[in-house]
Design an enzyme around this catalytic site. Sequence first.
Site, PDB file in Angstrom:
ATOM      1  N   ASP C   8      25.903  42.750  38.896  1.00 11.20           N
ATOM      2  CA  ASP C   8      27.096  43.424  38.380  1.00 11.20           C
ATOM      3  C   ASP C   8      27.042  43.690  36.867  1.00 11.20           C
ATOM      4  OD1 ASP C   8      27.468  41.804  40.724  1.00 11.20           O
ATOM      5  OD2 ASP C   8      29.619  42.101  40.600  1.00 11.20           O
ATOM      6  N   GLU C  39      29.770  47.664  39.535  1.00  7.05           N
ATOM      7  CA  GLU C  39      31.190  47.698  39.881  1.00  7.05           C
ATOM      8  C   GLU C  39      32.115  47.305  38.737  1.00  7.05           C
ATOM      9  OE1 GLU C  39      33.024  44.995  42.477  1.00  7.05           O
ATOM     10  OE2 GLU C  39      32.308  43.257  41.418  1.00  7.05           O
ATOM     11  N   ASN C  40      31.565  46.692  37.685  1.00  3.49           N
ATOM     12  CA  ASN C  40      32.410  46.287  36.553  1.00  3.49           C
ATOM     13  C   ASN C  40      32.006  46.976  35.259  1.00  3.49           C
ATOM     14  OD1 ASN C  40      31.729  43.452  38.225  1.00  3.49           O
ATOM     15  ND2 ASN C  40      33.883  43.933  37.952  1.00  3.49           N
ATOM     16  N   ASP C  67      33.948  45.032  45.472  1.00  5.71           N
ATOM     17  CA  ASP C  67      35.390  45.098  45.693  1.00  5.71           C
ATOM     18  C   ASP C  67      36.102  45.934  44.625  1.00  5.71           C
ATOM     19  OD1 ASP C  67      34.433  42.787  44.231  1.00  5.71           O
ATOM     20  OD2 ASP C  67      36.510  42.169  44.024  1.00  5.71           O
ATOM     21  N   HIS C  68      35.469  46.106  43.471  1.00  7.04           N
ATOM     22  CA  HIS C  68      36.075  46.934  42.421  1.00  7.04           C
ATOM     23  C   HIS C  68      35.642  48.405  42.522  1.00  7.04           C
ATOM     24  CE1 HIS C  68      37.985  43.686  40.221  1.00  7.04           C
ATOM     25  NE2 HIS C  68      36.893  42.962  40.369  1.00  7.04           N
ATOM     26  N   HIS C 154      28.066  41.276  48.767  1.00 11.56           N
ATOM     27  CA  HIS C 154      28.951  41.125  47.606  1.00 11.56           C
ATOM     28  C   HIS C 154      30.065  40.172  48.008  1.00 11.56           C
ATOM     29  CE1 HIS C 154      30.373  42.581  43.705  1.00 11.56           C
ATOM     30  NE2 HIS C 154      31.584  42.470  44.199  1.00 11.56           N
ATOM     31  N   HIS C 179      28.692  39.358  42.924  1.00  5.98           N
ATOM     32  CA  HIS C 179      30.146  39.147  42.825  1.00  5.98           C
ATOM     33  C   HIS C 179      30.551  37.921  42.019  1.00  5.98           C
ATOM     34  CE1 HIS C 179      34.423  39.384  43.825  1.00  5.98           C
ATOM     35  NE2 HIS C 179      34.391  38.183  44.315  1.00  5.98           N
ATOM     36  N   HIS C 181      28.910  36.688  39.486  1.00  9.22           N
ATOM     37  CA  HIS C 181      28.502  36.954  38.107  1.00  9.22           C
ATOM     38  C   HIS C 181      27.698  35.812  37.481  1.00  9.22           C
ATOM     39  CE1 HIS C 181      31.531  40.461  37.237  1.00  9.22           C
ATOM     40  NE2 HIS C 181      31.055  40.510  38.463  1.00  9.22           N
TER      41      HIS C 181
HETATM   42 FE   LIG Z   1      31.583  42.004  39.913  1.00 12.74          FE
HETATM   43 FE   LIG Z   2      33.129  41.841  42.864  1.00 13.52          FE
END
Ligand SMILES: [Fe+2]
Ligand SMILES: [Fe+2]
Lengths: 272, 272, 272, 272
Positions: C8, C39-40, C67-68, C154, C179, C181
């Site tokens: 991520d 995703e981030n 999820d983001h 994830h 996910h 991190h």
């Molecule tokens: Fe993430």
């Molecule tokens: Fe995530």
Amino acid sequence: MNLLFLGDVVGRAGRDAVIAALPGLRARLKLDFVVVNAENSAAGFGLTSKIANEIFEAGADCVTLGDHAFDQKEMLAHIDTEPRILRPLNYANSAPGGGARLFNAPRGKRVLVAVALGRIFMAKPFGDPFSAIEAALKKHPLGAGADAVIVEIHAEATSEKTAVGHYFDGKASLIVGTHTHVPTADAMILPKGAAYQTDAGMCGDYDGVIGMDKAEPLRRFVTGMSGGRFVPGEGEGGLSGVFVETGPDGRARRVSPLRLGGRLPELVPEVY
Amino acid sequence: MNLLFLGDVVGRAGRDAVIAALPGLRARLKLDFVVVNAENSAAGFGLTSKIANEIFEAGADCVTLGDHAFDQKEMLAHIDTEPRILRPLNYANSAPGGGARLFNAPRGKRVLVAVALGRIFMAKPFGDPFSAIEAALKKHPLGAGADAVIVEIHAEATSEKTAVGHYFDGKASLIVGTHTHVPTADAMILPKGAAYQTDAGMCGDYDGVIGMDKAEPLRRFVTGMSGGRFVPGEGEGGLSGVFVETGPDGRARRVSPLRLGGRLPELVPEVY
Amino acid sequence: MNLLFLGDVVGRAGRDAVIAALPGLRARLKLDFVVVNAENSAAGFGLTSKIANEIFEAGADCVTLGDHAFDQKEMLAHIDTEPRILRPLNYANSAPGGGARLFNAPRGKRVLVAVALGRIFMAKPFGDPFSAIEAALKKHPLGAGADAVIVEIHAEATSEKTAVGHYFDGKASLIVGTHTHVPTADAMILPKGAAYQTDAGMCGDYDGVIGMDKAEPLRRFVTGMSGGRFVPGEGEGGLSGVFVETGPDGRARRVSPLRLGGRLPELVPEVY
Amino acid sequence: MNLLFLGDVVGRAGRDAVIAALPGLRARLKLDFVVVNAENSAAGFGLTSKIANEIFEAGADCVTLGDHAFDQKEMLAHIDTEPRILRPLNYANSAPGGGARLFNAPRGKRVLVAVALGRIFMAKPFGDPFSAIEAALKKHPLGAGADAVIVEIHAEATSEKTAVGHYFDGKASLIVGTHTHVPTADAMILPKGAAYQTDAGMCGDYDGVIGMDKAEPLRRFVTGMSGGRFVPGEGEGGLSGVFVETGPDGRARRVSPLRLGGRLPELVPEVY
Ligand SMILES: [Fe+2]
Ligand SMILES: [Fe+2]
Ligand SMILES: [Fe+2]
Ligand SMILES: [Fe+2]
Ligand SMILES: [Fe+2]
Ligand SMILES: [Fe+2]
Ligand SMILES: [Fe+2]
Ligand SMILES: [Fe+2]
């Protein structure tokens, strides 16, 4: 004493219903003390000082908050200037405001209100509600400092709310749940004299999803995708709450749900 | 048609109440079809074949299950031999049994029952209830294959149950929630004709914590420590459920909660 | 083939690190295929088309989301125009974009990438990742359509990620979690030849709280009160990921974590 | 001082690995103090007095527990007789035993060990770990009562564990996470001198699902159905933990993961 507790006020529909009906209900039900949970009154999220004042002017003696207590940031400062607003006892150690207070009521009576958050199925972790409520009730026991005691448990799980009911039976006039926004049909007087209802229901638009306009919740549930913000439903608001009549010892001798307006069948107790 | 739905039967208290009252209720309410959720009937956890048979003999046409469906391991085999027992549609892809079935009712009528689990605040992950129910209802649409359709959403969150209600309004005669074990006071007929109640409540001892003897839940909540197993309360069981009268199109023209026995105030609709 | 997976990307620190390092790593590690979870990358929440293009230009062949995925609303439209961006297979039935794709790699090779969300401890309910991944892998099996298969799970729970690893061992070249991190120290080749690491770690500021500036997370944890938004840390970003070398059958014959820059000890595998 | 922390011991594989390796490691690493989390050592669930004694005899100075502290009921009584076993500070107000203790170490040194549970994604609600740890550390501050301070945060979420690390940096020699059973690759010394690793990993069979035999976890994840109990994996156990060397001020001047045996690549720091 005659007590009325109204559940979570949601948005304009809920506010309008409370403001319109509460003055009449105060007279009709000969109310001595009124508590209104208003955690969703500001566009569905939190409470502003302006709205709090409107609810007090309509006849509330105490306004309570739940997990949405500080969704409106102005409340962080306002709550310390308005002791009639309570946030949950166990919201956070560092939260402004307080979660329990002894209020003056007519004829020299004193009413203790305490509100706490449950911990099961809640989005954030909170401290233990049982010990928090217990400590608050010890300061002003029912019959020895408080003429009536109202305990609000703002929680999701029926098990946790019911346990709060049993645990504080004998020490409270009314133990009532909030947060699910749906009234439960289990108003009862527990063996040691506490009136109890698992959830008071909400004051708001019952043609939505727990008071919110149903379009966005349905979109999220059905498609799994967000399509925008949640906004309160704009249909006619219904009031939902619990009416309690206490005897000289502060115990309940009568409990009745109250439902008025909106889509739920009307139920307003007769008071003589 | 006259339909009765009874919520989660908990332990012996719940079973005894159902078995004692259901024969009389079938006659008194002129019932055409009875669904009983029995996921907690075997010592609070799951269902055995013996208990299922007792409930059928007492007058149930269909017995449903929830997240506790297979707590009693014998049900894994038994459910495939007894098509009148339904487990939730979305319990698991590989689960035995089925979650929806078209039943024969008196006078050539056909009743579709479908049950699904919610996903919010549930201990295990489950598939999407909305698409699962939708698929089941498409096979036997209300008015085109099914004369009545009963949708049970076994879920914790009031928002999810309400969303199921709105989403399937127009496609079901009754949409009813279960799982919280506390009846809600929001029985209503939705705009397109579905009777709706967020939770049917349970059949069991209402002087406990959601049907369980209150000692152990209180110990766990108050002390944070387990002191033994959960066991069902042994007080007098109360029945809780929903009565619906449908019209020729299968839509509801009347809905009423039903409460009988135990600690809740009695409410049995009059049927002429 | 030589494969690199980067976890991520969080905010500018993460983007800058990826953009600065990836061109050199492509050459140094003789990379045939690079996947980057981004995703981030847009201020900590989601991905924009502009940032995606920068990551592709730096040398990514595939950008994945978690999820983001759609925190930046423009991605709802952009993903359907850019097949190299994948959102999780089980994000939602109605989500735009896809969760698996067969990519062309140098020398006529084909690489299947599939990404799915876990269901344990996730804020929203998602469909079953096991059946979703299984279906994607059946379309382009390893050694029969795909020369390499990369599965990204994830997810929060180590148990779920480990189970995905074991379940798809033999069917993938690399199974890697994202996910949390934080990189895990369990890079290994499973018995049937899949490289596995429970979490790839993130690309971002390791002097924060999972890539975010630590002030606000600490405030929320310690005081229980929010004091503002989460913003990415602005310290030097570190890269974290997994390097895999596959043999002719697509199975892993070497796996190594990759860590470069920032606060974690550097670890860049030697490739000859 | 030379400190070793070993993560959650799972079942016989983990116990055997600890008992076989710890005596040699004490000498090889010139260890002054050894902490072992043993919350899963008794068939995967909890700790017995017999197993605790074996771990002490092998060379542990302190044995810690997590959310599974009292899965073996005998520990409820035993912990009050054995002050070297710690349960989490915030397990429950009424839990027996304690969560922090000042231990005597060689050469007149004193080592404070404190263990607390996280609150994010945990199955049960617990009290605030930040204030609980803070209170414990104030009694015996690093450099003023304690020559070394070991803080264990038994938690699921990487964010919460990282926040504990930052918050107590400067007040501890080692801050280490447990509970996910997978070691993280982020061993570092934080700016104010605390050694930190998000998760120590477990001592057990790394060819399972977080130490458990993989058959049952895979069955539950893939089919959604339980097929029996979880049992620990029976493959060769690997040790996983963190080694720290502190300076005269109690701050870390060296940190290194330790991994020995089983499926993870071996990593044993050299100590001169
Ligand atoms: Fe993430
Ligand atoms: Fe995530
Ligand atoms: Fe609310
Ligand atoms: Fe609330
Ligand atoms: Fe139930
Ligand atoms: Fe249930
Ligand atoms: Fe553990
Ligand atoms: Fe644990």
